[in-house]
Design a protein around this motif. Structure first.
Motif, mmCIF file in Angstrom:
data_model
loop_
_atom_site.group_PDB
_atom_site.id
_atom_site.type_symbol
_atom_site.label_atom_id
_atom_site.label_comp_id
_atom_site.label_asym_id
_atom_site.label_seq_id
_atom_site.Cartn_x
_atom_site.Cartn_y
_atom_site.Cartn_z
ATOM 1 N N VAL C 155 0.830 -1.210 0.000
ATOM 2 C CA VAL C 155 0.000 0.000 0.000
ATOM 3 C C VAL C 155 0.864 1.259 0.000
ATOM 4 C CG1 VAL C 155 -1.627 1.358 1.345
ATOM 5 C CG2 VAL C 155 -1.998 -1.094 1.054
ATOM 6 N N ASP C 158 2.068 1.883 -3.473
ATOM 7 C CA ASP C 158 1.040 2.452 -4.352
ATOM 8 C C ASP C 158 0.851 3.928 -4.080
ATOM 9 O OD1 ASP C 158 -1.267 2.241 -6.260
ATOM 10 O OD2 ASP C 158 -2.344 2.908 -4.456
ATOM 11 N N ILE C 159 0.794 4.272 -2.804
ATOM 12 C CA ILE C 159 0.504 5.660 -2.471
ATOM 13 C C ILE C 159 1.686 6.582 -2.713
ATOM 14 C CG2 ILE C 159 -0.059 7.249 -0.593
ATOM 15 C CD1 ILE C 159 -1.696 5.074 0.677
ATOM 16 N N ARG C 168 -6.028 12.773 2.617
ATOM 17 C CA ARG C 168 -6.932 11.661 2.933
ATOM 18 C C ARG C 168 -6.240 10.323 2.757
ATOM 19 N NH1 ARG C 168 -10.841 14.877 0.693
ATOM 20 N NH2 ARG C 168 -10.707 13.878 -1.337
ATOM 21 N N ASP C 169 -5.385 10.233 1.714
ATOM 22 C CA ASP C 169 -4.627 8.998 1.534
ATOM 23 C C ASP C 169 -3.790 8.719 2.780
ATOM 24 O OD1 ASP C 169 -5.252 8.060 -1.155
ATOM 25 O OD2 ASP C 169 -4.350 9.928 -1.837
ATOM 26 N N VAL C 172 -5.908 7.589 5.764
ATOM 27 C CA VAL C 172 -6.339 6.200 5.661
ATOM 28 C C VAL C 172 -5.153 5.255 5.863
ATOM 29 C CG1 VAL C 172 -7.355 4.460 4.156
ATOM 30 C CG2 VAL C 172 -8.296 6.777 4.188
ATOM 31 N N ASP C 175 -4.493 5.047 9.539
ATOM 32 C CA ASP C 175 -5.561 4.250 10.159
ATOM 33 C C ASP C 175 -5.345 2.764 9.895
ATOM 34 O OD1 ASP C 175 -8.039 3.759 11.482
ATOM 35 O OD2 ASP C 175 -8.982 3.543 9.494
ATOM 36 N N MET C 176 -5.073 2.472 8.645
ATOM 37 C CA MET C 176 -4.881 1.084 8.249
ATOM 38 C C MET C 176 -3.687 0.468 8.981
ATOM 39 S SD MET C 176 -3.835 -0.417 4.540
ATOM 40 C CE MET C 176 -2.919 -1.958 4.489
ATOM 41 N N LYS C 179 -4.546 -0.309 12.569
ATOM 42 C CA LYS C 179 -5.468 -1.437 12.717
ATOM 43 C C LYS C 179 -4.814 -2.747 12.318
ATOM 44 C CE LYS C 179 -9.744 1.072 12.781
ATOM 45 N NZ LYS C 179 -10.485 1.949 11.840
ATOM 46 N N ARG C 200 -3.035 14.330 -5.215
ATOM 47 C CA ARG C 200 -3.077 13.275 -6.229
ATOM 48 C C ARG C 200 -3.601 13.901 -7.506
ATOM 49 N NH1 ARG C 200 -3.393 7.696 -6.247
ATOM 50 N NH2 ARG C 200 -3.484 7.648 -3.982
ATOM 51 N N ASN D 144 -13.685 8.594 4.169
ATOM 52 C CA ASN D 144 -12.668 8.469 3.094
ATOM 53 C C ASN D 144 -12.814 7.170 2.305
ATOM 54 O OD1 ASN D 144 -11.540 10.910 3.928
ATOM 55 N ND2 ASN D 144 -10.176 9.898 5.401
ATOM 56 N N GLU D 147 -10.543 6.222 -0.887
ATOM 57 C CA GLU D 147 -9.164 5.881 -0.545
ATOM 58 C C GLU D 147 -9.084 4.485 0.064
ATOM 59 O OE1 GLU D 147 -10.577 8.784 0.139
ATOM 60 O OE2 GLU D 147 -9.392 10.144 -1.130
ATOM 61 N N ARG D 148 -10.027 4.152 0.894
ATOM 62 C CA ARG D 148 -10.027 2.822 1.519
ATOM 63 C C ARG D 148 -10.230 1.729 0.478
ATOM 64 N NH1 ARG D 148 -10.407 3.260 7.156
ATOM 65 N NH2 ARG D 148 -10.473 5.476 7.685
ATOM 66 N N ARG D 150 -9.628 1.868 -2.665
ATOM 67 C CA ARG D 150 -8.438 1.718 -3.513
ATOM 68 C C ARG D 150 -7.424 0.797 -2.847
ATOM 69 N NH1 ARG D 150 -3.497 4.060 -6.324
ATOM 70 N NH2 ARG D 150 -4.446 4.844 -8.212
ATOM 71 N N MET D 151 -7.229 0.985 -1.567
ATOM 72 C CA MET D 151 -6.270 0.126 -0.856
ATOM 73 C C MET D 151 -6.677 -1.331 -0.938
ATOM 74 S SD MET D 151 -4.946 2.195 2.454
ATOM 75 C CE MET D 151 -4.386 3.893 2.241
ATOM 76 N N LEU D 180 -10.775 -1.948 7.676
ATOM 77 C CA LEU D 180 -10.726 -0.778 6.797
ATOM 78 C C LEU D 180 -12.123 -0.189 6.600
ATOM 79 C CD1 LEU D 180 -8.259 0.478 5.630
ATOM 80 C CD2 LEU D 180 -8.462 -0.959 3.624
#
Lengths: 201, 201, 201, 201
Positions: C155, C158-159, C168-169, C172, C175-176, C179, C200, D144, D147-148, D150-151, D180
Motif C-alpha cells: 500500500v 502504491d501511495i 486523505r490517503d 487512511v 488508520d490502516m 489497525k 493526487r 474516506n 481511498e479505503r 483503492r487500498m 478498513l
DNA sequence: GATGAATGAGTATTCATTCAT
DNA sequence: GATGAATGAATACTCATTCAT
C-alpha cells in the motif's frame, strides 16, 4: 462531365497547393483525400496515379503562367519591361513560395525539377519573340536567341528562386542580360527598382 | 583505426557508385550492404543513417573535385584554359554520367540538388582566384567576380550536365563567358575544341 | 581483482543511474559504455548480459537500502518511528525519483517490477522484527506479521511511489497501519508530520 | 461501417488474447496479422499503432469488467458479497491467467501497469457506492471511502494476481477489509470459502 | 460517379552479443 | 584486462494502388 471537370479542377488545385507547401514526396494520397474530403476510390477515379497528378498539376501551373506571360507579350509596354515581366511571371508567386517556403526548397526538389524543363519549353518561345521585337526596334542585337533566353531563365532561376540574393547579384544579372542580348548599358537598369533586395544567406 | 578508415572508404565508394547510377532514392540500404557484402549492423556501425551517407558521399566527391581543381589552379597553363578546366573538373565524370544516365537524371534529383550548393561553395572561390589572375594579366576586366563566376557555373551546369547541347549552346556560352568576364572576343574560343558536340534532345 | 572490482562498482553505479533516470529499456548498452567511456568488449567482460546488469543493479540498490534499514532497526528510537523509517528507506530516494521522474514512471515499469519482489523479500523480515519488538513492548498486537507487513509495503508503494497523494490517503494509510498492527489509534499519527503533502493528480 | 466495426472487434479480441498470453512486447505486429490472417496494411487501417492497439485492448477489457461489476452492483445479494464479487470481477479471468501465465507475469509488466490505473478509475467508484450502501445498512462504518476502497484493490491485486498466496494471506486480507471498512469481525469470513487456496511460492 | 476496406511489397533503423587481437 | 569491428535477427510503420459494391 461538366460537373466532373469542375471537381477535378478543385482536386488539382488542392493537390497543387499541397505539393507546393509540403512537397510532393511529403504529400501522401491520404493527405490529399482528407483535405479534399473525398474517398480513396474517388481520387483514383479522377487520377491515374499520384505521379500523373503531379504531371497535371505542373501542366496546370505552367498553363496559367503561360497565359499571364502572353498577356504581357501583347501589352503595350516597352520591350525591356516585357522581358522582366515575362521572366517573373514564370517564377512561383511569392505567396506560394513563402507559406512554408523553407521546407519546400529543401524537400521539393523533384517537383522543382520536373517543372523546369516544361517551364523552359513554355517560356523560351515567348521570350524569343520579345527579343525579336527588341531587335526590330533596334534595342537588342544578337543571334541564337532561344539559347540566350534560356540562359537568362536559368540564371534568374538560380538567383531569385532561392529568395536569397544581394545587390551585387542583381547588378551582375542586369549586366549579363544587357550583354547577352546586345543592349546598351543601362537598358535593364529599371530591374533594380522592381526588386526588394535581400541578402544572400 | 587504419582498418576502419579503409573499410569506410570502400563503403563510401560503393555507395557513391550506387547513388550515382541508380539514384539515391532507388538505392536501399539493403542494396548497399548486399553489394558490399556486409551485414546491416556493419553499415550502421559506419554510418549514422542513409541520409548521412549521402552527405558523406557528396563531401567525398566534392573534396576530390576540389583537389583536382586546385592542381589546375597552380598549373602553368593560360588563364582561360584554367577557367575551362576547373569548371569541367566540377562536372560529373562522363563514365559516371553515362552508366545508367537516363534513369539518373529523372530520379536523382535529390542528390543533384544537395550537391549543387556545396559544389558552388567549393568552386566559386577557386574560380574567383583564377579570374583575378586574369585581371592582373589584363585578359579579363570585371567587378563582382564571385557572382559572375557563380553564373558561369550555373549556366554550364544547365548546359553540360544534361549532356544534350548544340553548337549554338556552346557559342552562346563562350560569348557569355567572355562578356561576363570582360574578355576580348575570341578569348574562350578554344572551348569549342574541347567539346564533343551533341544535339539537344 | 581489486582494481577490477572497483571498475565494476563504477559501471554498476553508472548503469544504476541511467536505468533509474531513462528507464531500463531506454538505456542501450551503447549508452552505458559511452557514458562510462569504455569499449563494448569491456562491458561484456564485466557483465554477462544487459539483463544480468539489471539484476546486479537491483541487488546493489536493495543491498544499500537494506543496510540503511538495518541501521534504523538497531537505533534507539520508538518502534512506530522505526516502522515508518524502514518503510521509507526502501523507497527510491527523492533525487532519483525526480531527475526525469515523469519518464521513469511510465517507461520503467520493468525495473520497478523486478525490484518489487526482491524489495519485499528484504524488507519484510526486517519489518517483521520491528513489529515483534512492538508486540513485546505492548504497542502492537497481531498475528501473521509477515503478511501484514507486506500489505503495508504494498500500500505504501502504491501511495507514495507515484508521488501523488492527498491528505486523505495519508489519513487512511495511518488508520490502516494502526489497525493492521493492532495499535492504539493515534500511535502512527506522527507520520503526518513526515510527509509533505501533495495532491493526487 | 457495420462490417468495419465487426472486423475491428475481431482484431481487438485476437490482439487481446495474444497480449495476455505472450505479453505485449513479445507480440509483434507480424504475429498479430498472421494470426488474424490479414495484411499489414489492414492492421494499420484499423489501428494507428501497436501502442494504440494496446490502449484499445485495455479499454475493451475494462469496459467488459465494468459491465460485469455493474451487474453485481444492482444484484440483490448481501453487500459484503457484492464487495468480493466486484473486486474479483476486476481480476483477469483464470483462463487468461493460466494459458502461459508463467511467461506473462515476468514479461507483461507493461500491460499490467497500463491497466492498473484505468482499472482503479473504473472500480473505485463502483466499490465506493457499495460501501455507502453498506454504511446505510449499518454493516460498515468509515470515512474516506474511495481511498479505503483503492487500498483494498491494491492489496487484492498484489495477493491474488500473482496467483500464489497462502491461507494466512487470506486471513489477513479479510481482517484488513473488515477493519478498513469498519465492519464487525466475521463479516467477510465467507471470502475464505470462495478461494481455492494456493501456496505462495 | 463514389466509396472504403483490403492489400503487401518496401524501408530504415535498433541493439544485444561475439570474438579475434 | 581491454578493444572495437562485425553481426543479423527483429520490428514498426508507410503508402500507392485495387476492386467489389
Amino acid at each position: 462531365m461538366r460537373k466532373g471537370e469542375k471537381r477535378k479542377q478543385e482536386l488539382l488545385t488542392i493537390a497543387y497547393r499541397m505539393f507546393i507547401t509540403r512537397g510532393y514526396e511529403n504529400t501522401s494520397v491520404d493527405d490529399i483525400i482528407e483535405e479534399a474530403g473525398i474517398a480513396k476510390g474517388t481520387y483514383y477515379y479522377y487520377f491515374e496515379s499520384k505521379e500523373q497528378t503531379l504531371e497535371e498539376v505542373i501542366d496546370m501551373m505552367i498553363k496559367a503562367e503561360t497565359e499571364a506571360a502572353k498577356q504581357i507579350l501583347s501589352a503595350s509596354i516597352p520591350v525591356p519591361q516585357k522581358i522582366a515581366a515575362i521572366i517573373s511571371s514564370f517564377r512561383p508567386s511569392p505567396e506560394e513560395q513563402s507559406i512554408e517556403g523553407a521546407l519546400m526548397q529543401t524537400e521539393n526538389t523533384l517537383m522543382h525539377d520536373k517543372t523546369k524543363e516544361k517551364l523552359y519549353a513554355a517560356a523560351v518561345p515567348l521570350l524569343t519573340e520579345v527579343v525579336k521585337e527588341g531587335i526590330k526596334e533596334g534595342i537588342f542585337s544578337c543571334n541564337n536567341i532561344p539559347e540566350r533566353v534560356r540562359m537568362l531563365l536559368v540564371v534568374s532561376g538560380d538567383i531569385f528562386d532561392e529568395g536569397r540574393f544581394t545587390g551585387r547579384d542583381v547588378d551582375v544579372f542586369i549586366d549579363m542580360t544587357e550583354k547577352l542580348l546586345g543592349a546598351e548599358a543601362g537598358t535593364m537598369d529599371f530591374v533594380r527598382g522592381l526588386i526588394r533586395k535581400q541578402k544572400r544567406k
